[in-house]
Design a protein around this motif. Sequence first.
Motif, PDB file in Angstrom:
ATOM      1  N   LYS A 111       0.822  -1.215   0.000  1.00 39.17           N
ATOM      2  CA  LYS A 111       0.000   0.000   0.000  1.00 39.17           C
ATOM      3  C   LYS A 111       0.857   1.267   0.000  1.00 39.17           C
ATOM      4  N   SER A 112       1.839   1.336   0.884  1.00 34.35           N
ATOM      5  CA  SER A 112       2.674   2.544   0.985  1.00 34.35           C
ATOM      6  C   SER A 112       3.541   2.720  -0.253  1.00 34.35           C
ATOM      7  N   ARG A 115       1.420   4.003  -3.211  1.00 37.21           N
ATOM      8  CA  ARG A 115       1.108   5.424  -3.052  1.00 37.21           C
ATOM      9  C   ARG A 115       2.331   6.285  -3.359  1.00 37.21           C
ATOM     10  N   GLU A 119       2.749   8.921  -6.547  1.00 33.37           N
ATOM     11  CA  GLU A 119       2.979  10.341  -6.284  1.00 33.37           C
ATOM     12  C   GLU A 119       4.237  10.851  -6.985  1.00 33.37           C
TER      13      GLU A 119
END
Length: 394
Positions: A111-112, A115, A119
Motif C-alpha cells: 500500500k505505501s 502510493r 505520487e
Amino acid sequence: MKEKISEITLAKQKLKIPAENKLILCLDGGGMRGILSIQLLKSLEKITGMPAYSLFDMVAGTSTGAIIASLLATGHTAEQAEYCYDSIVEEVFSPLFMGNRFFNPPRFTKKSFRRFAAEVFRDMSLKDAAALYKTDLLITAKDMAAGEETFFTAFQLEDNKFSGTYADVLLHSALETSMSAPTYFAPLEHFVDGGTTTYNNPSSAAIIEALNYSGNPSYQYGKVTVISLGTGISPQFVNLAQIKNPKGPDIAFWLNWLMTEMGQDASDMQTDLLRSPQFRNLIDYRRFQISFDTTALKKLPDCVFPEPLLGHQSLHEVTDKMLYDMDMADIKYYSLVKAIGKQMGQYIEVENSFAADMVLKNKVRDELVTARGDVATILSQMSSHQWLQNQPLD
C-alpha cells in the motif's frame, strides 16, 4: 537535457572512460539495502561533479535497484534519492498483522509503496521517463504465467522515436512488478521480483538489451562501459552442525538459504564471465560490491556513529553475528547499511575513484567480498574412500 558534451567528456576522463563510450549504470536488488548503492552514487557524483542522470546513457535496475534507476532517470540526484528512501523505508517495510514469510505470506503490504510510486512518477510511462534526460531505462521482472523473465525497456532512437516492447507501460506499474519479492510482498497478478532468478544483478540483461535489441547503433561492443553497484551481501557461512540439523523448521532454513544463495550465485556467474579475458575487450565492466562480514568491513575506514547502532559505537565494533542476521527487509539495520555504504564510497574514492573494476590485485575476484575456500581440506577428504563411506546417507 544532458549537460554540455565538454562536461561529460571531463567526467569520463576522471573515470578513465573513452569519450566515445556509452555509459550504463546497473543497480542490484536488495530491499532496504538499496541505500548502500545510493551512498556509492553520492561518491560517484562527487568525483564526476555531475548528477548521474546527466552522465549515464542508460540506467538498469532490479527491485530496489529499479526504484533508484527510475529516480535517476527522472532527474533525481543521489542525495534526493536518499531523501526518498529515508522518507518511505519504514512505511514500505511495515509488517502486516499476522503476516509471516513462511507460514502466512506476504510479510508486508504494498500500500505505501504504491502510493509513493504514484505520487513520484504519476502517469509517466517508461518512454516518458527516458525522454526527460535522454536516459535509456531497463527494469527486470519475472512473469510466472509465461515462465520467463520480462525486461521493461525504453530506448530513445532518432527523431524522438522509442524502442521497447513495453515502452508505453506505466513506470510505477513496472516498478511494482520488480519489487514484488515472493513471501515479502504479494505478486502483481502474474509478476514477481526480477531478482528471483538470474537478474538480481541486471548487468547482463542491460548489455544484451542495449547492444542486441535496442535498435540504437551507438551501443557497440568495445565501446561500452558498465558500472555495476551491489547492495551488499550477507555471506552464508553455515557451520556443519547447522547444515545437518538446522535451527528451527527445516523448510524455513532451506527456503531462506536458497532465496539468498541463488541470486548471489547468478550474480557471481555474470561477473566472472564479464571479467574473463574474452569479454574484457568487448565490455569495460566495473563491479562494486561488499560482503557484510568483519573481514570486509575492517578494510573500510572506521567511523564513529553519531548515535550507537544496535549497541555499537563504531563500524569496526560491529560483529559477524549481527551482520549475518541482516535481512533485506529488517529496517533496524538501515542506518548501519547506510554507514557501510558511506565508508565504502570513501574507500573507493581513495582506491580507484570508480576508474577501474574493484578486484584484488592480480586476481579477478572482488576486493571487498570475502571468500573462504579450504582447498587442502576438500582435496584430502574427497580423495578418501573412507571419508565418503563415513558420511550419512539420510
